[in-house]
Design a protein around this motif. Structure first.
Motif, short mmCIF file in Angstrom:
data_model
loop_
_atom_site.label_atom_id
_atom_site.label_comp_id
_atom_site.label_asym_id
_atom_site.label_seq_id
_atom_site.Cartn_x
_atom_site.Cartn_y
_atom_site.Cartn_z
N PRO A 51 -6.40 17.85 7.75
CA PRO A 51 -7.75 17.51 7.95
C PRO A 51 -7.97 16.10 7.74
CG PRO A 51 -7.82 19.73 7.06
CD PRO A 51 -6.63 18.87 6.83
N ALA A 52 -8.87 15.30 8.49
CA ALA A 52 -9.05 13.92 8.09
C ALA A 52 -9.55 13.63 6.76
CB ALA A 52 -9.86 13.32 9.04
N GLY A 59 -0.05 10.02 13.97
CA GLY A 59 -1.14 10.45 15.03
C GLY A 59 -2.30 11.06 14.29
N VAL A 60 -3.36 10.75 15.18
CA VAL A 60 -4.84 11.52 14.72
C VAL A 60 -5.16 12.10 16.08
CG1 VAL A 60 -7.01 10.85 13.98
CG2 VAL A 60 -5.35 9.54 13.27
N VAL A 95 -5.02 14.35 10.98
CA VAL A 95 -4.04 13.18 10.67
C VAL A 95 -2.74 13.58 10.52
CG1 VAL A 95 -3.57 11.06 9.29
CG2 VAL A 95 -6.05 11.98 9.68
N THR A 96 -1.76 13.22 11.21
CA THR A 96 -0.15 13.54 10.79
C THR A 96 0.35 12.27 10.39
OG1 THR A 96 -0.28 15.25 12.55
CG2 THR A 96 1.92 14.43 11.95
N VAL A 127 0.84 -1.10 -0.01
CA VAL A 127 0.07 0.10 -0.01
C VAL A 127 0.80 1.18 0.02
CG1 VAL A 127 -1.91 -1.09 0.96
CG2 VAL A 127 0.01 -0.06 2.61
N ALA A 128 0.52 2.39 -0.42
CA ALA A 128 1.14 3.81 -0.69
C ALA A 128 1.41 4.16 0.96
CB ALA A 128 0.26 4.80 -1.25
N LEU A 129 0.50 4.02 1.73
CA LEU A 129 0.90 4.67 3.06
C LEU A 129 0.46 3.54 4.17
CD1 LEU A 129 1.53 7.04 4.93
CD2 LEU A 129 -0.79 7.56 5.07
N SER A 130 1.71 2.95 4.78
CA SER A 130 1.40 1.94 5.79
C SER A 130 1.15 2.48 7.24
CB SER A 130 2.77 0.93 5.55
OG SER A 130 3.84 1.77 5.96
N ASN A 131 0.75 1.77 8.14
CA ASN A 131 0.30 2.08 9.32
C ASN A 131 1.76 2.85 10.13
OD1 ASN A 131 -2.13 1.29 9.01
ND2 ASN A 131 -1.90 -0.51 10.11
#
Length: 157
Positions: free
Chosen positions: A62-63, A38-39, A44-45, A29-33
């Motif tokens: 922003p989310a 943080g949220v 979302v950062t 995936v393009a962005l892993s956990n």
């Protein structure tokens, strides 16, 4: 009927840059956990790497904007992620090693090496690849099931 479609197909290099860009989307995936920092309060950062300097930076969105950006990197309908089937499956490591060896020899020695069988000698009988896990007998290939296409059927032109 709209504007005519123009295809510009000039060579722009070896394609290495395009492959480097696309590889993360094909294999994972393009962005892993682990890149989510943080949220907090619907913000979302996440961490990202700047391509030019290779430095890691943080971005807070922003989310809704984060979700929009994240979904832009999803695979289009009909595309699938690369999985490890065929020669890349765990059970085919020995065959993959033989194929890689042949490709290395073929690349160094020319086309003559590419016609050699996957065994050590042309006079020997090919070694069986699979054994029955229950009785240990050599398994024979009786039927090859080809994958069905996932795209819609072609219509006559």
């Amino acid at each position: 009927m709209g504007k005519p479609w123009v295809v510009d197909c000039r060579a722009v290099g070896s394609g290495e840059a395009a492959l480097k860009y696309l590889a993360p989307y094909v294999f994972r995936v393009a962005l892993s956990n682990n890149r989510l920092a943080g949220v907090v309060n619907d913000q979302v950062t996440f961490r990202y790497r700047v391509a030019d300097s290779k430095h890691t930076k943080r971005c807070t969105l922003p989310a809704e904007a984060f979700i929009r950006r994240f979904l832009e990197h999803g695979l289009p309908k009909g595309f699938v992620k690369v999985r490890y089937f065929g020669l890349f499956s765990l059970g085919k490591r020995a065959v993959l090693a033989q194929v890689r060896a042949r490709l290395t020899v073929a690349g160094a020695g020319g086309a003559a090496a590419s016609t050699a069988p996957l065994t050590s000698s042309a006079t020997e009988e090919p070694q069986p690849i699979a054994y029955c896990p229950a009785c240990g007998a050599v398994m024979e290939l009786t039927l090859v099931l080809l994958p069905t296409p996932r795209s819609p059927p072609c219509r006559g032109a």
